[in-house]
Design a protein around this motif. Sequence first.
Motif, PDB file in Angstrom:
ATOM      1  N   GLN A 223       0.846  -1.176   0.000  1.00 13.70           N
ATOM      2  CA  GLN A 223       0.000   0.000   0.000  1.00 13.70           C
ATOM      3  C   GLN A 223       0.894   1.243   0.000  1.00 13.70           C
ATOM      4  N   THR A 225       0.722   3.675   1.901  1.00 11.34           N
ATOM      5  CA  THR A 225       1.012   4.034   3.287  1.00 11.34           C
ATOM      6  C   THR A 225       2.183   3.244   3.864  1.00 11.34           C
ATOM      7  N   LYS A 248      -6.541   9.458  -5.736  1.00 10.38           N
ATOM      8  CA  LYS A 248      -7.846   9.465  -5.086  1.00 10.38           C
ATOM      9  C   LYS A 248      -8.865   8.678  -5.902  1.00 10.38           C
ATOM     10  N   HIS A 251      -8.427   5.032  -5.478  1.00 10.69           N
ATOM     11  CA  HIS A 251      -8.521   4.583  -4.093  1.00 10.69           C
ATOM     12  C   HIS A 251      -7.168   4.170  -3.499  1.00 10.69           C
ATOM     13  N   SER A 253      -4.653   5.199  -0.904  1.00 12.26           N
ATOM     14  CA  SER A 253      -4.527   6.048   0.290  1.00 12.26           C
ATOM     15  C   SER A 253      -3.078   6.415   0.530  1.00 12.26           C
ATOM     16  N   TYR A 254      -2.853   7.608   1.021  1.00 13.88           N
ATOM     17  CA  TYR A 254      -1.512   8.055   1.344  1.00 13.88           C
ATOM     18  C   TYR A 254      -1.577   9.085   2.450  1.00 13.88           C
TER      19      TYR A 254
END
Length: 256
Positions: A223, A225, A248, A251, A253-254
Amino acid sequence: MSSVLSGSSMTLKNVYVRAIGTTAGIDEFNGPLGDYFDRHYPDFHFGNDSYEQAEIAMLQDAISIALKKGKLKKEDINVYLGGDLNNQVTASNYTAKDFHRPFMAMYGACATMGLVINTASMLIENHSLHNANCFVCSHNATAERQFRYPVEYGVQRKETMTTTATGAVSVILDNNPSSIRIESLTIGRVVDLDQSDPNDMGRAMAPAAFDTLCNHLTDLNRQATYYDLIVTGDLSNYGKTIMKELMKENHISYKE
């Protein structure tokens, strides 16, 4: 041994950063990263007669600093890999003539540093050599006359135009364990969405940057993240906005 290239990526087990040398111009030194450079210069000439000679001197300094930090001599390096934005990688070739060691000149515009590090990492990982000195440099006053407009032209800059940096970096990679390891790499693809404005490179590069990030995360099953920091080339405010919008929409996420 590394994994075989899967998709666009491969994992590495045997490549480490031994030393880094950095030099920068006055504008870069006065920016937010100024304290991180090993050496900076008060003007564009650095005491030389031409901007081209200044660029060569700046690169020579970065390489010398890295060698000194790594406690190595020029002849200890198995191969030098590097490039610049000057005609036919001119600054790199004039610098390399004093190495008397194998040299691979590479040109990838803003992506040259990634190109040389990826290439050197694969050579070291697969035991083709023990170490490599990866370098790149650019000088605003030599590159702008080719990629944009020289200051002497008095052309008003458009809001979407970025500015070529004045700086050089040398990274020594080898197969001796250290605190920093190159543990994976992803090779990008050409993604052309027909952006036709030559003064807006940020929007032109954003789709390829996003594509590379997606392939990297998919290939390595990660991911966004997972990383403390995701860094691209200079997408500018416009390209960065597009990059964030694409993340975005897909989808991803960061952490802002």
